[in-house]
Scaffold this active site. Sequence first.
Site, PDB file in Angstrom:
ATOM      1  N   ARG A 162       0.837  -1.218   0.000  1.00  0.00           N
ATOM      2  CA  ARG A 162       0.000   0.000   0.000  1.00  0.00           C
ATOM      3  C   ARG A 162       0.869   1.264   0.000  1.00  0.00           C
ATOM      4  O   ARG A 162       0.583   2.233   0.692  1.00  0.00           O
ATOM      5  CB  ARG A 162      -0.933   0.030   1.212  1.00  0.00           C
ATOM      6  CG  ARG A 162      -1.957  -1.076   1.241  1.00  0.00           C
ATOM      7  CD  ARG A 162      -2.948  -0.942   0.083  1.00  0.00           C
ATOM      8  NE  ARG A 162      -4.082  -1.825   0.270  1.00  0.00           N
ATOM      9  CZ  ARG A 162      -4.103  -3.111  -0.109  1.00  0.00           C
ATOM     10  NH1 ARG A 162      -3.056  -3.647  -0.717  1.00  0.00           N
ATOM     11  NH2 ARG A 162      -5.181  -3.840   0.081  1.00  0.00           N
ATOM     12  N   SER A 237     -10.701  -0.975   3.002  1.00  0.00           N
ATOM     13  CA  SER A 237      -9.968  -1.091   4.276  1.00  0.00           C
ATOM     14  C   SER A 237      -9.631   0.304   4.774  1.00  0.00           C
ATOM     15  O   SER A 237      -8.978   1.066   4.067  1.00  0.00           O
ATOM     16  CB  SER A 237      -8.659  -1.847   4.077  1.00  0.00           C
ATOM     17  OG  SER A 237      -8.894  -3.113   3.535  1.00  0.00           O
ATOM     18  N   GLU A 333      -5.248   3.664   6.296  1.00  0.00           N
ATOM     19  CA  GLU A 333      -4.845   3.469   4.905  1.00  0.00           C
ATOM     20  C   GLU A 333      -5.423   4.579   4.038  1.00  0.00           C
ATOM     21  O   GLU A 333      -4.841   4.990   3.044  1.00  0.00           O
ATOM     22  CB  GLU A 333      -5.345   2.105   4.410  1.00  0.00           C
ATOM     23  CG  GLU A 333      -4.716   1.698   3.098  1.00  0.00           C
ATOM     24  CD  GLU A 333      -5.617   0.833   2.251  1.00  0.00           C
ATOM     25  OE1 GLU A 333      -6.041   1.300   1.176  1.00  0.00           O
ATOM     26  OE2 GLU A 333      -5.888  -0.304   2.661  1.00  0.00           O
TER      27      GLU A 333
END
Length: 337
Positions: A162, A237, A333
Amino acid sequence: MQILDNISLKPYNTFGIDVKAKHFVSINSVEELKAIYSSKEYPSKFILGGGSNMLLTKDVNALVIHLDLKGKTIVSKTDNYVLIESQAGENWHDFVQWTLKNNYGGLENLSLIPGNVGTSPIQNIGAYGVELKDTFYSCAALNLETLVIENFTKEECDFGYRNSIFKQKAKGKYIITSVTFKLSTSNHTLHTNYGAITAQLEKNNITNPTIQEVSKAVIAIRESKLPNPKEIGNSGSFFKNPVITTDAFKALQINFPDAPHYIVSENEIKVPAGWLIETAGFKGKTFGNYGVHKKQALVLVNYDDAKGKDILKLSKLIQNTIYRIFNISIEAEVNIF
Ligand code: EPU
């Protein structure tokens, strides 16, 4: 190119947060983008891609630029591979489905991820054992200082979990305008080892899946666990899965011997944040019009007109509780504005 005033950003972010943009413009070409950036009229600018990885907590007192660059081009093709350039404003899932219709392999595990093609490299989107970097070839990005388009190779993007150069040292300095993928045209390499995919294929009695069947399996898994942003506002997420040291994991195991985990390296272990949040008792909890999704604790949801700052407050409560119970820090995130 029309500049509008006082526009609600609710349709432009998958969390469905109703904040206002002071000014708003939809951009259809790189020339328009350059023109906006060379004009002195709106010194403060805010770039919006698919709006799928962002929590808006206040009005945006700037010119919001909605990047709506469209188009796909086959750059080159051999017996085994095809290079395809997609403009940044193409919807990610529609693009993946188009590649599969043409029998181009590589993106099937990344089906049904919300957002646009142009933002996919920023956080190196990933799911079910595959990351964007696996098929990424290069991207074009506008340098906001020089207003020249630059090309980034895979190595230059410095992809991680990520993560990429666009979240690190190039943050805020570029706008990605197109992405080129290298996809297979024959002898596709499948990634079906991820438990949920194996189970889904077995359920449908598929032993020798095609890339299209893998995509269907991924879609079925995602639909069973993750809320559809068109129905319930969310940003996928909300947190990253924390990577902790082996020693920290051993300490966790004293009280939680069954903690799920994946070995990342000799000294690093990844613990699913979804498990931490569920174990802390947050899964399925609602706080009025927002809460934690009932089927996947990693996803925060806006049921109906929640305020971004309330969801942010909930995320902080979750982070503090996780730290108190497990002595582990979890990081958001999504981008928070
Ligand atoms: N788990 C729980 N409770 C939950 C959710 C998860 O205990 O409510 C535990 C279970 O042990 C499960 C494990 O977490 O086996 C992993 O869960 P899952 O396979 O759902 O994956 P994840 O780690 O929670 C990551 C990505 C997702 C991606 C899935 C599948 C991150 C931050 N998230 O989630 O990506 O779809 O893997 O590959 O890495 C996204 O980034 O927006 C996203 C949805």
